[in-house]
Enzyme design. Structure first.
Site, short mmCIF file in Angstrom:
data_model
loop_
_atom_site.label_atom_id
_atom_site.label_comp_id
_atom_site.label_asym_id
_atom_site.label_seq_id
_atom_site.Cartn_x
_atom_site.Cartn_y
_atom_site.Cartn_z
N GLU A 90 67.84 -57.95 72.65
CA GLU A 90 67.19 -56.90 71.87
C GLU A 90 68.18 -55.85 71.39
O GLU A 90 69.12 -55.49 72.10
CB GLU A 90 66.17 -56.16 72.76
CG GLU A 90 64.97 -57.00 73.12
CD GLU A 90 63.96 -56.20 73.94
OE1 GLU A 90 62.93 -56.76 74.25
OE2 GLU A 90 64.23 -55.02 74.24
N CYS A 103 70.82 -48.92 69.72
CA CYS A 103 70.87 -49.22 71.15
C CYS A 103 71.24 -50.69 71.29
O CYS A 103 70.51 -51.57 70.84
CB CYS A 103 69.50 -48.91 71.76
SG CYS A 103 69.44 -49.29 73.52
N CYS A 110 69.53 -59.20 82.94
CA CYS A 110 70.20 -58.17 83.75
C CYS A 110 69.93 -58.44 85.22
O CYS A 110 68.83 -58.85 85.59
CB CYS A 110 69.67 -56.79 83.37
SG CYS A 110 70.49 -55.44 84.26
N CYS A 114 66.34 -53.05 88.71
CA CYS A 114 65.68 -51.75 88.87
C CYS A 114 64.16 -51.96 88.88
O CYS A 114 63.62 -52.71 88.07
CB CYS A 114 66.09 -50.80 87.75
SG CYS A 114 67.86 -50.48 87.77
N CYS A 117 62.02 -51.42 85.49
CA CYS A 117 62.55 -51.87 84.20
C CYS A 117 62.11 -53.28 83.84
O CYS A 117 62.09 -54.17 84.69
CB CYS A 117 64.08 -51.79 84.24
SG CYS A 117 64.87 -52.33 82.73
N CYS A 334 62.69 -51.13 77.39
CA CYS A 334 63.86 -52.02 77.47
C CYS A 334 63.41 -53.40 77.91
O CYS A 334 62.79 -53.55 78.95
CB CYS A 334 64.85 -51.48 78.49
SG CYS A 334 65.04 -49.72 78.39
N1 SAH Z 1 72.23 -50.88 82.98
C1 SAH Z 1 72.47 -49.66 82.27
C2 SAH Z 1 72.07 -49.68 80.81
C3 SAH Z 1 70.74 -50.28 80.46
S1 SAH Z 1 69.30 -49.38 80.94
C4 SAH Z 1 71.83 -48.50 83.00
O1 SAH Z 1 71.17 -48.72 84.02
O2 SAH Z 1 72.03 -47.35 82.62
C5 SAH Z 1 69.30 -47.96 79.91
C6 SAH Z 1 68.39 -46.84 80.37
O3 SAH Z 1 67.01 -47.14 80.15
C7 SAH Z 1 68.51 -46.57 81.84
O4 SAH Z 1 68.58 -45.20 82.12
C8 SAH Z 1 67.24 -47.19 82.37
O5 SAH Z 1 66.96 -46.72 83.62
C9 SAH Z 1 66.26 -46.81 81.29
N2 SAH Z 1 64.99 -47.56 81.34
C10 SAH Z 1 64.77 -48.82 81.76
N3 SAH Z 1 63.47 -49.15 81.68
C11 SAH Z 1 62.83 -48.08 81.16
C12 SAH Z 1 61.47 -47.79 80.84
N4 SAH Z 1 60.51 -48.70 81.01
N5 SAH Z 1 61.17 -46.57 80.33
C13 SAH Z 1 62.15 -45.65 80.13
N6 SAH Z 1 63.45 -45.86 80.41
C14 SAH Z 1 63.79 -47.05 80.93
#
Ligand code: SAH
Length: 344
Positions: A90, A103, A110, A114, A117, A334
């Site tokens: 994406e 972005c 990944c 988390c 996510c 994301c």
């Molecule tokens: N792995 C890296 C970059 C990708 S995630 C990182 O963790 O920073 C980029 C950002 O999007 C991160 O801060 C992540 O926590 C956030 N993110 C992921 N899922 C999300 C969601 N559903 N809503 C809002 N932010 C989200």
């Protein structure tokens, strides 16, 4: 044979010289590809005919294919791009008052896992090459061409952990930053990490004026570990030490990203702990409204809780902003569009 988009201008120049050709041709190719958006050697009219015939097999130009596209009312565009091997990633265009931010994804899937996510619903298959990251920006530039615009800002905040794919991400940044390639100012480039300590330390010593964002999301080790498994390998105290080292090496302010999850990390107690954790550190806090993911149990914090949290930080001398939301009405979270494509 090396894909053109994977090479910095320096690497391209060296490769040409080693083939007995002129280094300058590399600058001409870069001008066609990055400035003019021409991806077909036969249209590069200032190159000799012999070059035009030979170059496609030496340095093939491969752009990702647009597999799916979603447009939101606010001008946000989300692309699902297909790479040569069929992998899909994406890429998102967000239109700010100050410019066009893209972005970019850094990996296919990944492995950070988390809890909140959607990207981690599909495990990492591989890192993307620099050329595949450059390709994402060029695909967005193709869309922006219609309005005579181009990408002005890049955030490496799409799917994947950039510091898990460090070398290719750095090569990508050099191509973005090169005035004869994409020509983005270093201050317009941001890398976001889940908190990989070795990457943070290395990044601080690169001597580039690029930005660093850290996904913090919780003010204590116990809470952070629940949301981000990576915190077990790189605990909060070690992360904060690395951040301080980064600031001292680079002289740059860091951004802490903090997703607001209702009842989980958005209470007055959390605000107090966060302000204590960040006291005296050269930083901004970016509070992120959560994009709900249907497979996950989390809810976004109500606006009044976000405001109270922000006000507490402001009162305690911490620079804080609430992130503007984009893409309402499309699969904006994301990894959401990609996960849907895989039948999730
Ligand atoms: N792995 C890296 C970059 C990708 S995630 C990182 O963790 O920073 C980029 C950002 O999007 C991160 O801060 C992540 O926590 C956030 N993110 C992921 N899922 C999300 C969601 N559903 N809503 C809002 N932010 C989200």
């Amino acid at each position: 044979m090396r894909p053109l988009l994977c090479l910095t201008r320096e690497e391209l120049g060296e490769a040409l010289v080693s083939l007995g050709k002129s280094r300058y041709v590399g600058d001409q190719i870069a001008d066609w590809v990055y400035r003019k958006g021409v991806y077909d050697y036969s249209r590069m009219t200032n190159l000799s005919l012999a070059y035009r015939e030979e170059l496609p097999s030496l340095f093939p130009i491969r752009l990702p294919k647009v597999f799916a596209r979603q447009d939101a009312k606010d001008g946000t565009v989300k692309l699902l791009l297909e790479m040569e091997d069929g992998s899909k990633v994406e890429t998102v265009l967000m239109r700010y008052d100050y410019g066009n931010a893209v972005c970019v994804s850094s990996e296919v899937g990944c492995s950070m896992g988390c809890a909140f996510c959607a990207s981690g619903l599909l495990k990492k298959e591989r890192g993307l090459t620099a050329g595949e990251m450059v390709g994402q920006v060029l695909c967005i530039n193709e869309i922006l061409k219609e309005t005579r615009e181009r990408t002005t800002h890049v955030v490496v905040m799409g799917t994947g952990e950039p510091f898990d794919n460090y070398d290719e991400v750095m090569r990508f940044i050099r191509i973005l930053n090169d005035p004869k390639c994409l020509g983005l100012g270093a201050r317009h480039i941001t890398v976001s990490t889940a908190g990989l300590v070795p990457g943070i330390l290395k990044y601080g010593k690169e001597g580039l004026q690029v930005n660093l964002a850290i996904s913090l999301h919780a003010p204590t080790q116990a809470k952070r570990e629940k949301l981000m498994p990576v915190a077990r390998f790189f605990p909060l105290d070690k992360l904060m030490e690395a951040v301080k080292q980064y600031i001292s090496d680079s002289g740059r302010r860091v951004t802490f990203e903090y997703i607001m999850l209702s009842g989980m990390n958005d209470t007055p107690q959390d605000a107090k702990e966060l302000s204590e954790l960040l006291r005296g550190i050269l930083c901004y806090v970016n509070l992120i409204p959560y994009n709900p993911v249907k497979e996950k149990p989390f809810k976004r914090s109500p606006r009044r809780d976000v405001d109270a949290f922000r006000d507490y930080l402001v009162k305690h001398g911490i620079n804080v902003t609430v992130r503007k939301e984009f893409g309402t009405g499309i699969d904006a979270a994301c990894g959401q569009l990609r996960a849907k494509e895989h039948g999730l």
